[in-house]
Every structure is written in C-alpha cells, then in structure tokens.
Design a protein around this motif. Structure first.
Motif, PDB file in Angstrom:
ATOM      1  N   SER A 101       0.907  -1.169  -0.032  1.00 49.14           N
ATOM      2  CA  SER A 101       0.183  -0.217  -0.023  1.00 49.14           C
ATOM      3  C   SER A 101       0.850   1.256   0.171  1.00 49.14           C
ATOM      4  N   LEU A 102       1.918   1.355   0.612  1.00 49.23           N
ATOM      5  CA  LEU A 102       2.727   2.477   0.570  1.00 49.23           C
ATOM      6  C   LEU A 102       3.514   2.508  -0.661  1.00 49.23           C
ATOM      7  N   SER A 104       2.306   1.733  -3.369  1.00 50.19           N
ATOM      8  CA  SER A 104       1.483   2.187  -4.326  1.00 50.19           C
ATOM      9  C   SER A 104       1.000   3.738  -4.300  1.00 50.19           C
ATOM     10  N   ALA A 105       1.076   4.114  -3.047  1.00 54.78           N
ATOM     11  CA  ALA A 105       0.816   5.561  -2.546  1.00 54.78           C
ATOM     12  C   ALA A 105       1.792   6.284  -3.041  1.00 54.78           C
ATOM     13  N   LEU A 106       3.279   5.843  -3.310  1.00 52.52           N
ATOM     14  CA  LEU A 106       4.176   6.547  -3.633  1.00 52.52           C
ATOM     15  C   LEU A 106       4.280   7.007  -5.065  1.00 52.52           C
ATOM     16  N   SER A 108       1.427   6.966  -6.939  1.00 46.46           N
ATOM     17  CA  SER A 108       0.650   8.088  -6.854  1.00 46.46           C
ATOM     18  C   SER A 108       1.017   9.576  -6.444  1.00 46.46           C
TER      19      SER A 108
ATOM     20  N   SER B 101      -4.836   6.677  -1.064  1.00 45.41           N
ATOM     21  CA  SER B 101      -3.810   5.585  -0.989  1.00 45.41           C
ATOM     22  C   SER B 101      -2.813   5.784   0.187  1.00 45.41           C
ATOM     23  N   LEU B 102      -2.422   7.130   0.123  1.00 53.30           N
ATOM     24  CA  LEU B 102      -1.516   7.279   1.250  1.00 53.30           C
ATOM     25  C   LEU B 102      -2.104   7.353   2.746  1.00 53.30           C
ATOM     26  N   SER B 104      -4.514   5.123   3.524  1.00 53.37           N
ATOM     27  CA  SER B 104      -4.720   3.926   3.657  1.00 53.37           C
ATOM     28  C   SER B 104      -3.343   3.282   4.099  1.00 53.37           C
ATOM     29  N   ALA B 105      -2.309   3.373   3.241  1.00 49.74           N
ATOM     30  CA  ALA B 105      -1.116   3.009   3.628  1.00 49.74           C
ATOM     31  C   ALA B 105      -0.464   3.445   5.150  1.00 49.74           C
ATOM     32  N   LEU B 106      -0.890   4.698   5.696  1.00 45.62           N
ATOM     33  CA  LEU B 106      -0.673   4.853   7.161  1.00 45.62           C
ATOM     34  C   LEU B 106      -1.436   4.141   7.833  1.00 45.62           C
ATOM     35  N   SER B 108      -2.076   1.290   7.896  1.00 49.05           N
ATOM     36  CA  SER B 108      -1.665  -0.029   7.757  1.00 49.05           C
ATOM     37  C   SER B 108      -0.162   0.133   8.130  1.00 49.05           C
ATOM     38  N   TYR B 109       0.493   1.048   8.574  1.00 49.87           N
ATOM     39  CA  TYR B 109       2.000   1.258   8.807  1.00 49.87           C
ATOM     40  C   TYR B 109       2.282   0.420  10.086  1.00 49.87           C
ATOM     41  N   MET B 202       7.866  14.631   1.471  1.00 51.01           N
ATOM     42  CA  MET B 202       8.518  13.651   0.884  1.00 51.01           C
ATOM     43  C   MET B 202       9.511  14.027  -0.095  1.00 51.01           C
TER      44      MET B 202
END
Lengths: 219, 219
Positions: A101-102, A104-106, A108, B101-102, B104-106, B108-109, B202
């Motif tokens: 997921s991370l 994919s986020a990057l 995008s 997406s970011l 969601s990634a967080l 799940s981090y 980033m």
DNA sequence: TAGATTGTTAATCGATTAACAATC
DNA sequence: TAGATTGTTAATCGATTAACAATC
C-alpha cells in the motif's frame, strides 16, 4: 579501517537544512509561477512560509542566482536555479521495491517527477502482485531487477517492503548496481560504504510532533 | 505583533535532532529486547547503527535514565525511559483526514501504535469512500468530525488529502479542536498560532538524497 | 533621490565532538 | 585491581541570526 570509512561515507557533506528548505521554497515558487508572479523577493517568500528572510537570501545564494535589489528574483530563473542545484533534471530513473500500500501511494504521489524522481518499474516477490500495473508502472518479479537495472542504468531504489524483507531486497538492489536507496522500511539497513541510504522514518516525525504538543501544553 | 507571535509559537523549542535519534534507538531496542539482550551499552548501539557513542550517551541522558559503568543500560528500563520521554503512552488518539492511497498506507503502517499514535477514525469528503472500513478503521463523512473530536477528545490530526483539499480540511480540524497536525499534503498550511503543524514532505528527502548522490560521484 | 532588497561579513546560538574524571 | 563504560565539562564545529554596505 572499514568502520571509520563507513561513517565518513555515510556523511557525505551537503547542507541538509538548506536543501530541505530549498525544496519548500520550490514548491511555493511553482504556485507563484502559476499565479503569474514574475518576481519574488526573500521577504515575500518569508511572509508566505513564515521563515526568516535573511535565511532565505542565504539559502538562495547557494544556487548561484543573482537577484535584483528592490525587485527580488525572477521567478523562472529562480525555479531553474533551484532545480539545477538540486539535480531535478527529470532523468533520475528509480525502481520501487515492495508493491504494497505504501509503494502504491508513492507511485501516485503528486509531482514526484517534477522533483527529480521517475519510477520506471516496481518489483515484488509476491506472485499475486507481479504482472499487474499500478498507474502505468509495471510490477515485476524481483528476479528481473539486476538485468533491468543495468539496461536502464537505474541508480535509485525506493524501498517500501516490510521490515523483514528489507535487508534482502537491499542486497539485491546493491547487487543490481543501485547507488542510492530511499528507505521507508523501519529498519537500519546494512550497505557497502559507497551506497547512500536516505531514511524516511515516519516514527521520528511522530516523536517530534508529540514532544511539541507536550511542550505547548506546559506553557 | 501577531506575525512574530506566530513564528515564536511555530518553534516550540524541543531538541529535534536528539528526539529523531531517540526514535531510531528505540526501534533498535525493541529488537534487542526481543533478542533477550538484557543490557545494552552506548558503544553497542553505536556499532549497530553507525552512530557516535558519546552522542548516544548524551541523547539518552535526556530521558533521565541512569546507566551502569561497564555494563550499560537495562534494556527494559531504557525502552521505558525513552517511551516516557517521547510520550508514547499509547493514549494519543488521532483522526486521519483523506482516505486515499497514502491514508490507507498509514493506517496499515506497522507499529504506529507502539510509537504513540492510535488512529481512531478516518474522514473523507468523497461519499464513495465513506461508510467503509480500512483495517478496522471506519471512514466517515467529514461533517461528523467536530462532534466526534470533542466526544473522543482527539487532539491529533493526520492530513493525507490532496494539496487542493488540504487547507479546507485543516480549517475543519482546527474548528474541531485538533491541536497538532501531521501534514503529508505538499502545501504550507495556515493555522492559528497555537496549533502545531508537523510537515512530512517527501520532496525534501528526495532533494537530500539526490544531492548526496551527486556529491558522492564527484569524490 | 529615497527606499527596499540583495549580498556579504560578523556575532550568536545550538549541536556535535573531544577529553577526562567517576564508577562499577 | 584493571578495564570498560557512564556522565559531565570544555572545545569545536556548523548553522542561524544580526548588522550593514552595495545597488537598483
């Protein structure tokens, strides 16, 4: 002594604080440009971003740009000067390793390309993930990395695997000739002296924020 | 003068460099603990993470821990001391705004909770996204934020919207009583003097990495 | 010209590193 | 005891801020 060498190499001396700020100025300058501001001054930027104007003047002088007293800097020239100084020439191809997921986020993340990084391929060990596309980027099996890295002359790797998989993925990147690794895995990577690791730990930002929050409550 | 005040407030003085390093030590200490190392010394940690041992001693002394000459520090006590110092007491509830997406990634981090942040709800303006679950976290319409923030006494907001939506989302968070914002949107947020913004850009990391890569090639 | 801003040099501040005494 | 490590104080280093001259 290998160890000492390592420490020396890890600390390739660059003015980190100034570089970090320059990237912030740059983001603002893009919006100024889109806003048809042909000239920007240091006090200008300072007011907008809540920085110290003399610090901005000093930072900008790093790029070698010449400003005009009274007027400030030509916005286009300034953008160009910062982009040049920071090597944002758009030819920095990168691999992304770990298509979770991370990752994919990057892929995008907006404007990453205008900040000098072009993700040309993603890799994963999970056959469930390979063979797919994430926003025009192919997800390939890691076995293809060494050959592709050499063919495309890729020097930059973005590491978004789990902590467990990170070291192994790093080893493969190093074997493939990757020179710099942007690491998001929460682990300290072991790499040869001449490979650069840029750690982006989410945790340290959390720590600083919580500490500031606590400090603000006490005053 | 409001402006000056703002500058002063933004810079709540905390030893940022030390805090950043402490969070790195902590991550290592967790693995040392899991590895049944009951004592760790500064030269120990230094070797593992490629840091300077005296710097580690100095950083650790911030937490008030007492070590034993010859032996080092009790691993459990040290972990506890750092967690206390950094306020990782697990009661820091947070909202996440922007369930892309970011975001969601967080959610799940890994281990974010052991680093002091518990995401109790997510918000989005997009009706397509609301009403769903991301890893046990509910995605709610933003309209519910103010009431829920007050009820749950949430003081921390994680901002993962687009740059365009960020300021509006910030305003709503501030109205809801959020005191600290962990910002991932690539934009400079305007907030009242007493609200803390922790920017996690980033881009600045990319800039530093590219500059180091360039510097290493020249030597 | 007057005034605002750049650009440079000096002063201050904070963080890192070095030195060394204390101690288990 | 001898030796390794903590812990503190001093020296160094780098980054920020202040001061001010140059200039458009």
């Amino acid at each position: 002594m290998a160890d000492k060498n390592n420490i020396a190499k890890t600390k390739v001396k660059v003015p980190e604080h100034s570089i970090r700020r320059l990237s912030v100025y740059l983001r603002y300058l893009y919006s100024a440009r889109d806003n048809s501001d042909f000239y920007v001054s240091a006090p200008n930027i300072a007011k907008e971003l809540n920085f110290d104007p003399t610090q901005i003047v000093k930072d900008l002088s790093l790029t070698g740009i010449k400003g005009k007293p009274r007027a400030g800097y030509n916005t286009f020239e300034l953008i160009q000067a910062i982009e040049d100084y920071l090597n944002f020439d758009k030819s920095n191809r990168a691999f992304l390793v770990g298509a979770g997921s991370l990752g994919s986020a990057l892929i995008s993340y907006p404007q990453l390309e205008s900040f000098g990084i072009k993700i040309v391929a993603a890799f994963d060990i999970d056959p469930e993930k390979t063979g797919k596309l994430i926003k025009r980027v192919n997800v390939l099996p890691v076995s293809q990395m060494p050959e592709l890295a050499k063919r495309l002359k890729v020097e930059i790797g973005i590491l978004t695997t789990t902590a467990e998989a990170a070291q192994q993925a790093t080893n493969l990147m190093v074997e493939s000739g990757i020179r710099a690794i942007w690491n998001f895995a929460p682990i300290n990577l072991k790499v040869p002296d001449d490979v650069i690791v840029q750690n982006t730990s989410m945790y340290s930002n959390v720590a600083i924020m919580l500490k500031k929050l606590q400090a603000s409550k006490q005053s």
